[in-house]
Design a protein around this motif. Structure first.
Motif, PDB file in Angstrom:
ATOM      1  N   ALA A 101      -1.149 -13.481 -15.602  1.00 48.81           N
ATOM      2  CA  ALA A 101       0.110 -12.791 -15.325  1.00 48.81           C
ATOM      3  C   ALA A 101       0.881 -12.475 -16.609  1.00 48.81           C
ATOM      4  O   ALA A 101       1.390 -11.362 -16.784  1.00 48.81           O
ATOM      5  N   VAL A 102       0.960 -13.437 -17.518  1.00 52.20           N
ATOM      6  CA  VAL A 102       1.682 -13.220 -18.776  1.00 52.20           C
ATOM      7  C   VAL A 102       1.007 -12.110 -19.579  1.00 52.20           C
ATOM      8  O   VAL A 102       1.677 -11.194 -20.086  1.00 52.20           O
ATOM      9  N   ASP A 103      -0.321 -12.162 -19.699  1.00 51.99           N
ATOM     10  CA  ASP A 103      -1.035 -11.135 -20.459  1.00 51.99           C
ATOM     11  C   ASP A 103      -0.854  -9.747 -19.840  1.00 51.99           C
ATOM     12  O   ASP A 103      -0.675  -8.755 -20.561  1.00 51.99           O
ATOM     13  N   ALA A 104      -0.898  -9.668 -18.513  1.00 48.39           N
ATOM     14  CA  ALA A 104      -0.732  -8.371 -17.844  1.00 48.39           C
ATOM     15  C   ALA A 104       0.660  -7.803 -18.093  1.00 48.39           C
ATOM     16  O   ALA A 104       0.808  -6.605 -18.374  1.00 48.39           O
ATOM     17  N   MET A 105       1.679  -8.644 -18.016  1.00 51.57           N
ATOM     18  CA  MET A 105       3.049  -8.168 -18.255  1.00 51.57           C
ATOM     19  C   MET A 105       3.239  -7.736 -19.714  1.00 51.57           C
ATOM     20  O   MET A 105       3.926  -6.752 -19.991  1.00 51.57           O
ATOM     21  N   ASP A 122      -1.518 -15.017  -4.778  1.00 53.49           N
ATOM     22  CA  ASP A 122      -0.489 -15.377  -5.753  1.00 53.49           C
ATOM     23  C   ASP A 122      -0.199 -14.237  -6.721  1.00 53.49           C
ATOM     24  O   ASP A 122       0.840 -14.235  -7.385  1.00 53.49           O
ATOM     25  N   PHE A 123      -1.084 -13.268  -6.831  1.00 56.79           N
ATOM     26  CA  PHE A 123      -0.881 -12.146  -7.749  1.00 56.79           C
ATOM     27  C   PHE A 123      -0.021 -11.029  -7.158  1.00 56.79           C
ATOM     28  O   PHE A 123       0.283 -10.058  -7.848  1.00 56.79           O
ATOM     29  N   ARG A 124       0.390 -11.129  -5.894  1.00 59.73           N
ATOM     30  CA  ARG A 124       1.205 -10.071  -5.296  1.00 59.73           C
ATOM     31  C   ARG A 124       2.489  -9.821  -6.078  1.00 59.73           C
ATOM     32  O   ARG A 124       2.807  -8.667  -6.393  1.00 59.73           O
ATOM     33  N   PRO A 125       3.282 -10.854  -6.454  1.00 59.98           N
ATOM     34  CA  PRO A 125       4.497 -10.576  -7.238  1.00 59.98           C
ATOM     35  C   PRO A 125       4.197  -9.947  -8.600  1.00 59.98           C
ATOM     36  O   PRO A 125       4.973  -9.128  -9.090  1.00 59.98           O
ATOM     37  N   LEU A 126       3.079 -10.306  -9.205  1.00 61.12           N
ATOM     38  CA  LEU A 126       2.683  -9.689 -10.475  1.00 61.12           C
ATOM     39  C   LEU A 126       2.444  -8.198 -10.276  1.00 61.12           C
ATOM     40  O   LEU A 126       2.930  -7.378 -11.061  1.00 61.12           O
ATOM     41  N   ILE A 127       1.702  -7.850  -9.244  1.00 58.33           N
ATOM     42  CA  ILE A 127       1.408  -6.433  -8.979  1.00 58.33           C
ATOM     43  C   ILE A 127       2.701  -5.663  -8.745  1.00 58.33           C
ATOM     44  O   ILE A 127       2.901  -4.575  -9.289  1.00 58.33           O
ATOM     45  N   GLU A 128       3.608  -6.253  -7.973  1.00 60.36           N
ATOM     46  CA  GLU A 128       4.888  -5.606  -7.711  1.00 60.36           C
ATOM     47  C   GLU A 128       5.663  -5.375  -9.008  1.00 60.36           C
ATOM     48  O   GLU A 128       6.220  -4.296  -9.246  1.00 60.36           O
ATOM     49  N   ALA A 129       5.669  -6.371  -9.903  1.00 54.58           N
ATOM     50  CA  ALA A 129       6.374  -6.248 -11.182  1.00 54.58           C
ATOM     51  C   ALA A 129       5.719  -5.184 -12.071  1.00 54.58           C
ATOM     52  O   ALA A 129       6.413  -4.401 -12.735  1.00 54.58           O
ATOM     53  N   LYS A 133       7.167  -1.307 -13.494  1.00 53.81           N
ATOM     54  CA  LYS A 133       7.077  -0.842 -14.889  1.00 53.81           C
ATOM     55  C   LYS A 133       6.299   0.472 -14.995  1.00 53.81           C
ATOM     56  O   LYS A 133       6.038   0.951 -16.092  1.00 53.81           O
ATOM     57  N   GLY A 134       5.894   1.041 -13.867  1.00 49.21           N
ATOM     58  CA  GLY A 134       5.193   2.316 -13.866  1.00 49.21           C
ATOM     59  C   GLY A 134       3.688   2.225 -14.024  1.00 49.21           C
ATOM     60  O   GLY A 134       3.023   3.235 -14.258  1.00 49.21           O
ATOM     61  N   VAL A 135       3.134   1.034 -13.887  1.00 50.55           N
ATOM     62  CA  VAL A 135       1.693   0.837 -14.023  1.00 50.55           C
ATOM     63  C   VAL A 135       1.052   0.876 -12.636  1.00 50.55           C
ATOM     64  O   VAL A 135       1.532   0.232 -11.705  1.00 50.55           O
ATOM     65  N   ARG A 136      -0.039   1.656 -12.526  1.00 54.32           N
ATOM     66  CA  ARG A 136      -0.798   1.645 -11.282  1.00 54.32           C
ATOM     67  C   ARG A 136      -1.715   0.429 -11.305  1.00 54.32           C
ATOM     68  O   ARG A 136      -2.247   0.065 -12.350  1.00 54.32           O
ATOM     69  N   LEU A 154      -1.924  -9.026  -0.852  1.00 52.42           N
ATOM     70  CA  LEU A 154      -2.366  -8.451  -2.128  1.00 52.42           C
ATOM     71  C   LEU A 154      -2.925  -7.050  -1.893  1.00 52.42           C
ATOM     72  O   LEU A 154      -2.618  -6.112  -2.622  1.00 52.42           O
ATOM     73  N   ARG A 155      -3.722  -6.924  -0.866  1.00 51.04           N
ATOM     74  CA  ARG A 155      -4.326  -5.627  -0.525  1.00 51.04           C
ATOM     75  C   ARG A 155      -3.260  -4.595  -0.168  1.00 51.04           C
ATOM     76  O   ARG A 155      -3.359  -3.428  -0.540  1.00 51.04           O
ATOM     77  N   ARG A 156      -2.231  -5.040   0.516  1.00 50.23           N
ATOM     78  CA  ARG A 156      -1.152  -4.121   0.892  1.00 50.23           C
ATOM     79  C   ARG A 156      -0.312  -3.700  -0.312  1.00 50.23           C
ATOM     80  O   ARG A 156       0.186  -2.587  -0.361  1.00 50.23           O
ATOM     81  N   GLN A 157      -0.144  -4.594  -1.289  1.00 49.75           N
ATOM     82  CA  GLN A 157       0.727  -4.323  -2.438  1.00 49.75           C
ATOM     83  C   GLN A 157       0.083  -3.398  -3.468  1.00 49.75           C
ATOM     84  O   GLN A 157       0.756  -2.573  -4.068  1.00 49.75           O
ATOM     85  N   CYS A 158      -1.224  -3.532  -3.675  1.00 48.43           N
ATOM     86  CA  CYS A 158      -1.868  -2.765  -4.748  1.00 48.43           C
ATOM     87  C   CYS A 158      -1.900  -1.269  -4.419  1.00 48.43           C
ATOM     88  O   CYS A 158      -1.794  -0.868  -3.272  1.00 48.43           O
ATOM     89  N   ASP A 159      -2.049  -0.463  -5.464  1.00 50.52           N
ATOM     90  CA  ASP A 159      -2.137   0.985  -5.286  1.00 50.52           C
ATOM     91  C   ASP A 159      -3.506   1.399  -4.761  1.00 50.52           C
ATOM     92  O   ASP A 159      -3.640   2.414  -4.080  1.00 50.52           O
TER      93      ASP A 159
END
Length: 195
Positions: A101-105, A122-129, A133-136, A154-159
């Motif tokens: 998560a830190v590296d992705a942000m 657990d990665f859903r909030p990361l994807i939302e953040a 920031k404009g990242v797909r 997670l599946r629902r949150q991702c692009d």
């Protein structure tokens, strides 16, 4: 959906991808995986996250870690913690979610598209953040295993959700025979409950 001119980064949760591929009956060929995503965009980085048992003389994952390190992957490792559960079974704990998560942000301002190889909810909030920031964000996992390896949220949150089983012919190889040594050190031994 990928665009050839977009800057791309891969974030691979090693134990999660290993478990998903194993549930589908194949192993991932990381050379083919890297080549496939280099064709899909301008790949800046391919990160691979795993915990390693430092006190074992031989770790079954060490050859993979060394190969990835020498072949264009950015390796992120940390020592796994070994413990004995209440039933007297040897367990390994080595969650790498925070590091990923830190590296992705940190990389988000420099990329257009991030691909996360994990089904961990657990990665859903990361994807939302990242999306703010404009990242797909694309997620690679599977719904074809029993039970599905990707969390519904997670599946629902991702692009874009990429079914791992549909990549089998592009990045897969037949599974190797397991060794007699217990599977430890990241990929073979850990489940989400143990992390």
């Amino acid at each position: 959906m990928f665009y050839r001119d977009e800057r791309l980064a891969l974030f691979i949760d090693g134990s999660n991808l290993y478990a998903a591929a194993k549930s589908l009956g194949f192993d991932v060929d990381y050379k083919l995986l890297r080549a496939e995503f280099m064709r899909r965009g301008k790949m800046l980085r391919a990160f691979y996250y795993t915990a390693l048992l430092e006190n074992d003389e031989y770790s079954p994952i060490r050859p993979l870690v060394d190969w990835l390190h020498y072949n264009g992957f950015t390796m992120v490792t940390k020592p796994a913690k070994e413990f004995t559960d209440s039933m007297g079974r040897r367990k390994i704990k080595g969650n790498m979610d925070i590091e990923l998560a830190v590296d992705a942000m940190e990389l988000a301002p420099h990329v257009d598209h991030i691909v996360i190889f994990s089904g961990d909810g657990d990665f859903r909030p990361l994807i939302e953040a990242l999306q703010r920031k404009g990242v797909r964000v694309s997620v690679v996992s599977t719904i074809r295993s029993q039970p599905p390896m990707i969390a519904d949220e997670l599946r629902r949150q991702c692009d874009n959700f990429i079914e791992l089983d549909e990549l089998r012919d592009v990045i897969g190889r037949p599974p190797r025979e397991p060794r007699e040594a217990p599977a430890v050190g990241g990929e073979p031994a850990m489940s989400d409950e143990e992390e």
